[in-house]
Design a protein around this motif. Structure first.
Motif, mmCIF file in Angstrom:
data_model
loop_
_atom_site.group_PDB
_atom_site.id
_atom_site.type_symbol
_atom_site.label_atom_id
_atom_site.label_comp_id
_atom_site.label_asym_id
_atom_site.label_seq_id
_atom_site.Cartn_x
_atom_site.Cartn_y
_atom_site.Cartn_z
ATOM 1 N N ASN A 1 -25.324 -12.444 57.162
ATOM 2 C CA ASN A 1 -24.712 -11.442 56.294
ATOM 3 C C ASN A 1 -23.831 -12.096 55.240
ATOM 4 N N PHE A 2 -23.121 -13.142 55.621
ATOM 5 C CA PHE A 2 -22.297 -13.867 54.662
ATOM 6 C C PHE A 2 -23.174 -14.418 53.536
ATOM 7 N N GLU A 3 -24.276 -15.056 53.892
ATOM 8 C CA GLU A 3 -25.176 -15.624 52.880
ATOM 9 C C GLU A 3 -25.752 -14.530 51.983
ATOM 10 N N GLN A 4 -26.102 -13.410 52.566
ATOM 11 C CA GLN A 4 -26.646 -12.285 51.795
ATOM 12 C C GLN A 4 -25.645 -11.817 50.739
ATOM 13 N N HIS A 5 -24.397 -11.661 51.112
ATOM 14 C CA HIS A 5 -23.390 -11.183 50.162
ATOM 15 C C HIS A 5 -22.959 -12.272 49.193
ATOM 16 N N LYS A 6 -22.961 -13.497 49.636
ATOM 17 C CA LYS A 6 -22.657 -14.614 48.745
ATOM 18 C C LYS A 6 -23.683 -14.678 47.606
ATOM 19 N N ASN A 7 -24.941 -14.342 47.920
ATOM 20 C CA ASN A 7 -25.999 -14.421 46.909
ATOM 21 C C ASN A 7 -25.803 -13.455 45.744
ATOM 22 N N HIS A 8 -25.073 -12.378 45.940
ATOM 23 C CA HIS A 8 -24.820 -11.479 44.795
ATOM 24 C C HIS A 8 -23.365 -11.515 44.327
ATOM 25 N N ALA A 9 -22.549 -12.314 44.996
ATOM 26 C CA ALA A 9 -21.137 -12.435 44.581
ATOM 27 C C ALA A 9 -21.025 -13.441 43.445
ATOM 28 N N GLU A 10 -19.909 -13.373 42.739
ATOM 29 C CA GLU A 10 -19.665 -14.353 41.671
ATOM 30 C C GLU A 10 -18.647 -15.371 42.151
ATOM 31 N N ARG A 11 -18.836 -16.595 41.738
ATOM 32 C CA ARG A 11 -17.919 -17.674 42.112
ATOM 33 C C ARG A 11 -16.602 -17.469 41.372
ATOM 34 N N TYR A 12 -15.504 -17.591 42.090
ATOM 35 C CA TYR A 12 -14.180 -17.436 41.474
ATOM 36 C C TYR A 12 -13.883 -18.639 40.622
ATOM 37 N N SER B 1 -2.641 -11.955 44.981
ATOM 38 C CA SER B 1 -3.827 -12.500 45.631
ATOM 39 C C SER B 1 -3.755 -14.023 45.653
ATOM 40 N N VAL B 2 -4.245 -14.605 46.741
ATOM 41 C CA VAL B 2 -4.268 -16.059 46.863
ATOM 42 C C VAL B 2 -5.623 -16.641 46.469
ATOM 43 N N ALA B 3 -6.503 -15.837 45.879
ATOM 44 C CA ALA B 3 -7.847 -16.308 45.512
ATOM 45 C C ALA B 3 -7.788 -17.522 44.594
ATOM 46 N N LYS B 4 -6.928 -17.491 43.600
ATOM 47 C CA LYS B 4 -6.821 -18.621 42.671
ATOM 48 C C LYS B 4 -6.327 -19.871 43.395
ATOM 49 N N PHE B 5 -5.380 -19.703 44.297
ATOM 50 C CA PHE B 5 -4.870 -20.825 45.085
ATOM 51 C C PHE B 5 -5.980 -21.427 45.955
ATOM 52 N N LEU B 6 -6.771 -20.567 46.604
ATOM 53 C CA LEU B 6 -7.877 -21.046 47.430
ATOM 54 C C LEU B 6 -8.849 -21.878 46.601
ATOM 55 N N GLN B 7 -9.263 -21.316 45.485
ATOM 56 C CA GLN B 7 -10.224 -21.999 44.619
ATOM 57 C C GLN B 7 -9.646 -23.323 44.133
ATOM 58 N N GLY B 8 -8.390 -23.326 43.734
ATOM 59 C CA GLY B 8 -7.737 -24.548 43.277
ATOM 60 C C GLY B 8 -7.598 -25.589 44.370
ATOM 61 N N GLY B 9 -7.551 -25.145 45.620
ATOM 62 C CA GLY B 9 -7.444 -26.055 46.756
ATOM 63 C C GLY B 9 -8.789 -26.523 47.274
ATOM 64 N N GLY B 10 -9.857 -26.152 46.579
ATOM 65 C CA GLY B 10 -11.186 -26.618 46.954
ATOM 66 C C GLY B 10 -11.971 -25.703 47.861
#
Length: 172
Positions: A161-172, A95-104
């Protein structure tokens, strides 16, 4: 054979479509298909041409080309955010999730649903790219599709819909 009441019950559960008011889409592009590079090429083009905002949902996100493009976009535009399936991206070593988060890039993990399976990009509140195409290394060899629609009235509910799901998602 299904009893008729099962079929009637299932039909009764299908909601009526809600029509859009106002103008028709400005442009409905020719759909893209894989196997092949057409879906990836169009998605990367949209990311690279974004002027203000990119909102992206993904299930299996392993393709570094997308990650590089999103990090570069983050450096030149106001907002780049991604919501990913938590299980598919927390434990997948590719997964590139860590790379994305590290890249801002603001990266969210959605674990509320059995699978956060959306594969959508909304660019500048105008362009919606949606389909079955994953942002993964394997997607180009899979049977996939995607379509791009330039239509602000379609982009708005996707942004909501993005905002709705972001509201219950956790920040990586």
């Amino acid at each position: 054979m299904f009893p008729i009441f099962v079929v009637l019950f299932a039909i009764a559960q299908v909601p009526e479509p809600v029509p859009f008011s106002g103008e028709a889409p400005t442009v409905i592009e020719q759909p893209n298909f894989s196997p092949g590079n057409a879906c990836k090429k169009r998605s990367l083009q949209a990311i690279n041409e974004a002027c203000d905002e990119i909102l992206m949902w993904g299930y299996n996100f392993t393709d570094r080309d997308y990650a590089d493009a999103l990090v570069a976009a983050h450096k030149r535009i106001r907002r780049v955010e991604v919501i990913l399936d938590s299980r598919a991206n927390k434990t997948n070593k590719n997964s590139v999730a860590k790379f994305l988060q590290g890249g801002g890039v603001t990266t969210w993990l959605d674990s509320r649903h059995k699978i956060a399976h959306s594969k959508t990009i909304v660019v500048d509140g105008q362009l919606v790219i949606v389909g079955s195409f994953n942002w993964s290394n394997a997607a180009r060899s899979n049977l996939e599709h995607q379509v791009a629609l330039h239509f602000e009235q379609l982009a708005a509910p996707f942004r909501d819909n993005f905002e709705q799901h972001k509201n219950h998602a956790e920040r990586y």
